[in-house]
Design a protein around this motif. Structure first.
Motif, PDB file in Angstrom:
ATOM      1  N   PRO A 159      11.852  -9.716   6.372  1.00 48.60           N
ATOM      2  CA  PRO A 159      12.850  -8.666   7.051  1.00 48.60           C
ATOM      3  C   PRO A 159      14.297  -8.849   6.419  1.00 48.60           C
ATOM      4  N   GLY A 160      14.539  -9.865   5.943  1.00 48.34           N
ATOM      5  CA  GLY A 160      15.952  -9.833   5.312  1.00 48.34           C
ATOM      6  C   GLY A 160      16.014  -8.751   4.178  1.00 48.34           C
ATOM      7  N   SER A 161      14.929  -9.182   3.127  1.00 45.70           N
ATOM      8  CA  SER A 161      15.091  -8.321   1.971  1.00 45.70           C
ATOM      9  C   SER A 161      14.579  -6.826   2.455  1.00 45.70           C
ATOM     10  N   MET A 162      13.880  -6.553   3.413  1.00 48.37           N
ATOM     11  CA  MET A 162      13.442  -5.171   3.723  1.00 48.37           C
ATOM     12  C   MET A 162      14.854  -4.382   4.165  1.00 48.37           C
ATOM     13  N   MET A 163      15.689  -5.336   4.819  1.00 47.11           N
ATOM     14  CA  MET A 163      17.073  -4.905   5.234  1.00 47.11           C
ATOM     15  C   MET A 163      18.078  -4.639   4.072  1.00 47.11           C
ATOM     16  N   GLY A 164      17.689  -5.097   2.794  1.00 43.34           N
ATOM     17  CA  GLY A 164      18.664  -4.825   1.801  1.00 43.34           C
ATOM     18  C   GLY A 164      19.187  -6.179   1.367  1.00 43.34           C
ATOM     19  N   GLY A 165      18.425  -7.187   1.620  1.00 43.44           N
ATOM     20  CA  GLY A 165      19.109  -8.522   0.950  1.00 43.44           C
ATOM     21  C   GLY A 165      19.816  -9.524   1.911  1.00 43.44           C
ATOM     22  N   GLN A 166      19.776  -9.076   2.922  1.00 39.90           N
ATOM     23  CA  GLN A 166      20.619 -10.161   4.101  1.00 39.90           C
ATOM     24  C   GLN A 166      19.433 -11.214   4.207  1.00 39.90           C
ATOM     25  N   GLN A 167      20.140 -12.515   4.301  1.00 43.21           N
ATOM     26  CA  GLN A 167      19.132 -13.499   4.703  1.00 43.21           C
ATOM     27  C   GLN A 167      18.031 -13.637   3.666  1.00 43.21           C
ATOM     28  N   ALA A 168      18.531 -13.319   2.515  1.00 40.82           N
ATOM     29  CA  ALA A 168      17.563 -13.694   1.388  1.00 40.82           C
ATOM     30  C   ALA A 168      17.291 -15.109   1.166  1.00 40.82           C
ATOM     31  N   PRO A 169      16.346 -15.443   0.593  1.00 40.38           N
ATOM     32  CA  PRO A 169      16.238 -16.947   0.306  1.00 40.38           C
ATOM     33  C   PRO A 169      17.095 -17.739  -0.801  1.00 40.38           C
ATOM     34  N   THR A 170      17.488 -18.685  -0.621  1.00 44.19           N
ATOM     35  CA  THR A 170      18.371 -19.339  -1.638  1.00 44.19           C
ATOM     36  C   THR A 170      17.710 -19.464  -2.809  1.00 44.19           C
ATOM     37  N   SER A 171      18.502 -19.736  -3.967  1.00 44.57           N
ATOM     38  CA  SER A 171      17.701 -20.138  -5.001  1.00 44.57           C
ATOM     39  C   SER A 171      16.863 -21.414  -5.300  1.00 44.57           C
ATOM     40  N   ASP A 172      17.583 -22.324  -4.237  1.00 45.43           N
ATOM     41  CA  ASP A 172      16.462 -23.578  -4.072  1.00 45.43           C
ATOM     42  C   ASP A 172      15.022 -23.401  -3.431  1.00 45.43           C
ATOM     43  N   THR A 179       7.535  -6.711  -3.449  1.00 49.99           N
ATOM     44  CA  THR A 179       7.185  -5.623  -2.909  1.00 49.99           C
ATOM     45  C   THR A 179       8.237  -5.080  -1.730  1.00 49.99           C
ATOM     46  N   ALA A 180       8.804  -6.025  -1.265  1.00 47.22           N
ATOM     47  CA  ALA A 180       9.806  -5.420  -0.051  1.00 47.22           C
ATOM     48  C   ALA A 180      10.990  -4.854  -0.811  1.00 47.22           C
ATOM     49  N   THR A 181      11.455  -5.316  -2.065  1.00 43.03           N
ATOM     50  CA  THR A 181      12.685  -4.836  -2.718  1.00 43.03           C
ATOM     51  C   THR A 181      12.328  -3.523  -3.359  1.00 43.03           C
ATOM     52  N   CYS A 182      11.198  -3.221  -3.869  1.00 38.92           N
ATOM     53  CA  CYS A 182      10.695  -1.889  -4.161  1.00 38.92           C
ATOM     54  C   CYS A 182      10.963  -0.917  -2.914  1.00 38.92           C
ATOM     55  N   ALA A 183      10.178  -1.494  -1.979  1.00 41.65           N
ATOM     56  CA  ALA A 183      10.283  -0.381  -0.794  1.00 41.65           C
ATOM     57  C   ALA A 183      11.671  -0.144  -0.153  1.00 41.65           C
ATOM     58  N   SER A 184      12.333  -1.307  -0.206  1.00 36.95           N
ATOM     59  CA  SER A 184      13.796  -0.993   0.397  1.00 36.95           C
ATOM     60  C   SER A 184      14.511   0.008  -0.362  1.00 36.95           C
ATOM     61  N   CYS A 185      14.593  -0.292  -1.871  1.00 40.05           N
ATOM     62  CA  CYS A 185      15.304   0.852  -2.364  1.00 40.05           C
ATOM     63  C   CYS A 185      14.740   2.229  -2.445  1.00 40.05           C
ATOM     64  N   VAL A 245       0.881  -1.126   0.146  1.00 41.64           N
ATOM     65  CA  VAL A 245      -0.091  -0.056   0.087  1.00 41.64           C
ATOM     66  C   VAL A 245       1.059   1.448  -0.027  1.00 41.64           C
ATOM     67  N   ALA A 246       2.081   1.216   0.767  1.00 38.26           N
ATOM     68  CA  ALA A 246       2.976   2.278   0.765  1.00 38.26           C
ATOM     69  C   ALA A 246       3.596   2.649  -0.502  1.00 38.26           C
ATOM     70  N   VAL A 247       3.815   1.495  -1.355  1.00 37.13           N
ATOM     71  CA  VAL A 247       4.547   1.626  -2.608  1.00 37.13           C
ATOM     72  C   VAL A 247       3.566   2.081  -3.489  1.00 37.13           C
ATOM     73  N   ILE A 248       2.391   1.761  -3.493  1.00 39.15           N
ATOM     74  CA  ILE A 248       1.540   2.167  -4.467  1.00 39.15           C
ATOM     75  C   ILE A 248       1.002   3.714  -4.232  1.00 39.15           C
ATOM     76  N   ALA A 249       0.976   4.054  -2.921  1.00 38.73           N
ATOM     77  CA  ALA A 249       0.520   5.356  -2.390  1.00 38.73           C
ATOM     78  C   ALA A 249       1.368   6.343  -3.110  1.00 38.73           C
ATOM     79  N   THR A 250       2.803   5.904  -2.835  1.00 36.75           N
ATOM     80  CA  THR A 250       3.821   6.713  -3.380  1.00 36.75           C
ATOM     81  C   THR A 250       3.901   6.982  -4.677  1.00 36.75           C
ATOM     82  N   ALA A 251       3.573   5.749  -5.399  1.00 35.65           N
ATOM     83  CA  ALA A 251       3.420   5.965  -6.796  1.00 35.65           C
ATOM     84  C   ALA A 251       2.454   6.796  -7.379  1.00 35.65           C
ATOM     85  N   SER A 252       1.389   6.769  -6.753  1.00 31.73           N
ATOM     86  CA  SER A 252       0.021   7.692  -7.278  1.00 31.73           C
ATOM     87  C   SER A 252       0.624   9.220  -6.789  1.00 31.73           C
ATOM     88  N   ALA A 253       1.098   9.418  -5.811  1.00 35.85           N
ATOM     89  CA  ALA A 253       1.594  10.786  -5.293  1.00 35.85           C
ATOM     90  C   ALA A 253       2.568  11.416  -6.355  1.00 35.85           C
TER      91      ALA A 253
END
Ligand code: HEC
Length: 201
Positions: free
Chosen positions: A156-169, A184-190, A15-23
């Motif tokens: 939380p990992g991706s919100m903090m910039g990719g630590q603890q990201a899921p493995t490719s498996d 979504t978390a990646t958009c918001a994080s950047c 919701v935050a991402v989209i709200a920013t987008a419309s703003a």
């Protein structure tokens, strides 16, 4: 409430991402050249996100083709397709890009790459279908069978910039809903790190 803890968090971010987008709809005014190009790119992935959010908020029935198509749109505009539109120092008005981008280029690039990875995984996952409403394996505390632990690490990992990201498996077995949470978390994080809140020019 049938949303579990995870999807509630993901939707709040969305919701935050989209709200920013419309703003930012009028942000294009006066934008030229590479700044306009990347705003257009961001708008295209913003439109794809709207399709996905309609589905994952269950406003529309699950549609594997629509999920795959929107995810591919995001994938095609992420990674180097995105970062090549950010040449060093191109943060002049009306751009709201922060100069930190070029001081932390590696981290910026990693987020653009994460977006590519997660949206590609989402496109592949689309045929897996959605988890039924209220039928998530994890309970209100978020400790479920597969969903709980994976999401607990991933979000939380991706919100903090990719630590603890899921493995490719993990990416190859995750449900679309969980992958959408990562996108979504990646958009918001950047945006949090590398985009100013509002137009101060
Ligand atoms: C690697 C960093 C990064 C990622 C990942 C990213 N963005 Fe952005 N986004 C930016 C930056 C920086 C700007 C500001 C660009 C400018 O003003 O020059 C921006 C601007 C935008 C805008 C406003 C465009 C305009 O018209 O001014 C929208 C909408 C947007 N992003 C949506 C998204 C969505 C949706 C996602 C995820 C699917 C996403 N972005 C992922 C960095 C990112």
């Amino acid at each position: 409430m049938s949303l579990n803890k995870y999807s509630t968090a993901a939707l709040a971010v969305l919701v935050a991402v989209i709200a920013t987008a419309s703003a930012n709809v009028s942000a294009h005014t006066g934008a030229t050249g590479i700044v306009k190009e990347r705003m257009d790119l961001m708008d295209r992935i913003g439109d794809a996100m709207k399709v996905l959010s309609g589905i994952f908020k269950r406003e529309h029935a699950y549609d594997a083709d629509a999920v795959a198509k929107s995810a591919r749109t995001i994938r095609d505009h992420a990674g180097t397709a995105m970062t090549k539109l950010f040449p060093e120092g191109s943060a002049n008005p009306p751009s709201v890009a922060k100069p930190e981008i070029w001081r932390n280029w590696k981290s910026f690039k990693a987020l653009a790459k994460d977006l590519e990875t997660y949206s590609a995984a989402l496109a592949d996952a689309a045929p897996r279908g959605d988890t039924p409403a209220g039928g998530m394996p994890s309970g209100p505390a978020g400790h479920g069978m597969m969903g709980g632990s994976m999401m607990g690490q991933g979000m939380p990992g991706s919100m903090m910039g990719g630590q603890q990201a899921p493995t490719s498996d993990m990416l190859t077995v995750m449900p679309p809903r969980a992958l959408f949470g990562h996108v979504t978390a990646t958009c918001a994080s950047c945006h949090t790190k590398f985009r100013t809140e509002k137009h101060e020019h």
